[in-house]
Design an enzyme around this catalytic site. Structure first.
Site, PDB file in Angstrom:
ATOM      1  N   LYS A   1       3.046   6.722   4.868  1.00  0.00           N
ATOM      2  CA  LYS A   1       2.237   5.588   4.411  1.00  0.00           C
ATOM      3  C   LYS A   1       2.873   4.257   4.778  1.00  0.00           C
ATOM      4  O   LYS A   1       4.078   4.051   4.616  1.00  0.00           O
ATOM      5  CB  LYS A   1       2.069   5.659   2.887  1.00  0.00           C
ATOM      6  CG  LYS A   1       0.987   4.743   2.357  1.00  0.00           C
ATOM      7  CD  LYS A   1      -0.397   5.268   2.679  1.00  0.00           C
ATOM      8  CE  LYS A   1      -1.469   4.233   2.408  1.00  0.00           C
ATOM      9  NZ  LYS A   1      -1.440   3.096   3.358  1.00  0.00           N
TER      10      LYS A   1
ATOM     11  N   LYS B   1       0.258   3.572  -2.867  1.00  0.00           N
ATOM     12  CA  LYS B   1      -0.845   4.543  -2.916  1.00  0.00           C
ATOM     13  C   LYS B   1      -0.321   5.977  -2.920  1.00  0.00           C
ATOM     14  O   LYS B   1      -1.027   6.913  -3.313  1.00  0.00           O
ATOM     15  CB  LYS B   1      -1.791   4.339  -1.730  1.00  0.00           C
ATOM     16  CG  LYS B   1      -2.641   3.072  -1.803  1.00  0.00           C
ATOM     17  CD  LYS B   1      -3.619   3.007  -0.634  1.00  0.00           C
ATOM     18  CE  LYS B   1      -4.583   1.824  -0.761  1.00  0.00           C
ATOM     19  NZ  LYS B   1      -3.964   0.526  -0.443  1.00  0.00           N
TER      20      LYS B   1
ATOM     21  N   SER C   1      -5.889   3.710   4.279  1.00  0.00           N
ATOM     22  CA  SER C   1      -5.403   2.866   3.191  1.00  0.00           C
ATOM     23  C   SER C   1      -6.537   2.129   2.488  1.00  0.00           C
ATOM     24  O   SER C   1      -6.407   0.949   2.125  1.00  0.00           O
ATOM     25  CB  SER C   1      -4.358   1.860   3.706  1.00  0.00           C
ATOM     26  OG  SER C   1      -3.583   1.346   2.664  1.00  0.00           O
TER      27      SER C   1
ATOM     28  N   SER D   1       0.796  -1.226   0.000  1.00  0.00           N
ATOM     29  CA  SER D   1       0.000   0.000   0.000  1.00  0.00           C
ATOM     30  C   SER D   1       0.830   1.278   0.000  1.00  0.00           C
ATOM     31  O   SER D   1       0.269   2.373  -0.171  1.00  0.00           O
ATOM     32  CB  SER D   1      -0.947   0.011   1.203  1.00  0.00           C
ATOM     33  OG  SER D   1      -2.057  -0.833   0.962  1.00  0.00           O
TER      34      SER D   1
END
Length: 443
Positions: free
Chosen positions: A252, A71, A132, A68
């Site tokens: 993140k 992203k 997320s 993730s």
């Protein structure tokens, strides 16, 4: 063993010890940090967020799964579209059947989305950046590019534009393609997004440089969504969460079976900001523990220092010779200071390097009048005393330690009469000099 043999044996032992000690001193700063930190992850990096200077790295060019953390690329593209006026925060996005089903898929990170209902770009962006949300990311990919397949193509293109070297995006969310309910947009059925730690750090660096407002969302510890539920940020180092760390405000996390546990983080204290990347750690907990090690190392060992002040002059190069001017030299100096994040106590390990603009010099190394005050004649940079390369993520970072060198004063061009007299004086000077040499040759 006789006395002579013992002495010889002691000599060789001392020789081996000396050689070993000598070569042990040649370790680089990164190697020394690796020994000190002992980061328990497949790859890691520490970056100065202002300039992109690399302060620590481990396996930084190894290509690994990013899950993730990928992203962040869609975040960049959303923020870019907002800035360009191609997308609005209050723009409505209707949830289709696929996005709805993906939002309810078991075992995936998601917020509750309702089929046929309109959500704003801002709502979906917050779901992606804070919790997320995978389905929210796909919905944003579709509104940005028409289809997720088109979006993935644009992600790879944008990565190249940003200067990333080692990467491959096969979907927008960072999931394994096998989790996408048969709708994977690129690659093979079991493929995932991959990047190197260096590319991951560069993406984070560009995000913070180009869109610093990203931290307003990334730093939110809990998302209160319209479905009435609260969703915690997976960055557990934010204030109020279980691994809170003073100064952390982004960015993140990511995890899949293939990628392991990763975390691209940033933290700021007293005006000093760093970026950390940890890839393929063993667990959710360890990615935060290793990030803590990196930030502890950063804030304890590095400070931004002014290496060369404004109007700095190199001791043996304070002036340059001038031809055809009313003066035969001109003072030169920098027009701004050079500052850089360096290891504490090592300011004296850096020295100035003057690079003159050869296009402005004659073959004899002179400037030609007229010269205006403030006119650039070259630039000043710095190097380490041991010639160790100062590593940056980008060329623009390298230019952060290059400042213009300019003329500190004006030098007017001499008039034709003065130039003529100089020419005549030079002619007779050469003539008498040649005659004198001839006379000397007689004796």
């Amino acid at each position: 063993m006789n006395r002579k043999q013992k002495q010889l044996s002691m000599f060789f032992a001392a020789f081996i010890l000396t050689i070993t000690t000598m070569f042990s001193g040649f370790s680089t700063e990164a190697e020394a940090a690796e020994g000190q930190l002992g980061i328990d992850a497949e790859a890691a990096m520490l970056i100065d967020a202002d300039t992109g200077r690399v302060l620590y790295e481990k396996n930084s060019d190894v290509v690994l799964g990013v899950a993730s953390m990928s992203k962040m690329m869609t975040e960049y593209m959303v923020l870019e579209a907002i800035k360009q006026g191609k997308l609005q925060w209050d723009q409505k996005v209707k949830i289709n059947e696929y996005v709805y089903k993906l939002s309810g898929a078991p075992g995936l990170s998601n917020v509750g989305l309702t089929q046929g209902e309109d959500y704003t770009v801002k709502e979906l962006y917050e779901a992606m950046a804070i919790h997320s949300g995978n389905a929210a990311t796909v919905a944003l990919a579709e509104v940005l590019s028409g289809t997720e397949k088109n979006h993935v193509e644009k992600m790879n293109k944008k990565a190249a534009e940003l200067g990333l070297k080692d990467y491959k995006f096969v979907n927008s969310s960072g999931l394994n393609n096998s989790d996408l309910l048969g709708n994977y947009p690129a690659g093979s059925p079991e493929e995932e997004n991959v990047m190197s730690a260096r590319s991951m750090a560069l993406l984070a660096y560009r995000l913070l440089q180009d869109y610093p407002d990203i931290l307003k969302t990334a730093s939110v510890p809990v998302l209160k969504f319209r479905d009435g539920r609260e969703y915690k940020n997976f960055n557990w180092m934010l204030p109020g969460l279980i691994y809170q760390y003073d100064g952390v405000d982004g960015l993140k996390t990511g995890s899949t079976d293939f990628a392991g546990y990763g975390f691209t983080a940033t933290a700021m204290r007293n005006g000093q900001r760093f970026i950390s990347v940890v890839m393929k750690a063993d667990s959710k907990d360890s990615r935060f523990a290793e990030t803590r090690k990196i930030f502890d190392y950063a804030f304890s060992n590095f400070t931004k220092e002014e290496l060369m002040e404004n109007n700095f002059q190199i001791q043996d190069k304070k002036t340059l010779p001038v031809t055809k001017g009313k003066a035969d030299s001109v003072k030169i100096q920098t027009d701004k200071a050079i500052s850089m994040t360096i290891r504490n106590g090592e300011k004296d390990q850096y020295q100035p390097v003057l690079v003159l603009d050869k296009k402005k010099l004659t073959k004899d190394g002179e400037l030609t009048a007229p010269i205006k005050q403030g006119e650039q004649v070259g630039y000043l940079t710095v190097k380490t005393n041991n010639e160790e390369k100062i590593s940056f993520l980008t060329e623009s970072g390298q230019k952060e330690i290059q400042v213009p060198v300019v003329a500190a004063e004006s030098v007017e061009k001499a008039n034709w009469f003065v130039l003529a007299m100089r020419g005549i004086g030079g002619f007779f000077g050469d003539l008498f000099g040649g005659a004198a040499d001839t006379v000397k040759g007689w004796f």
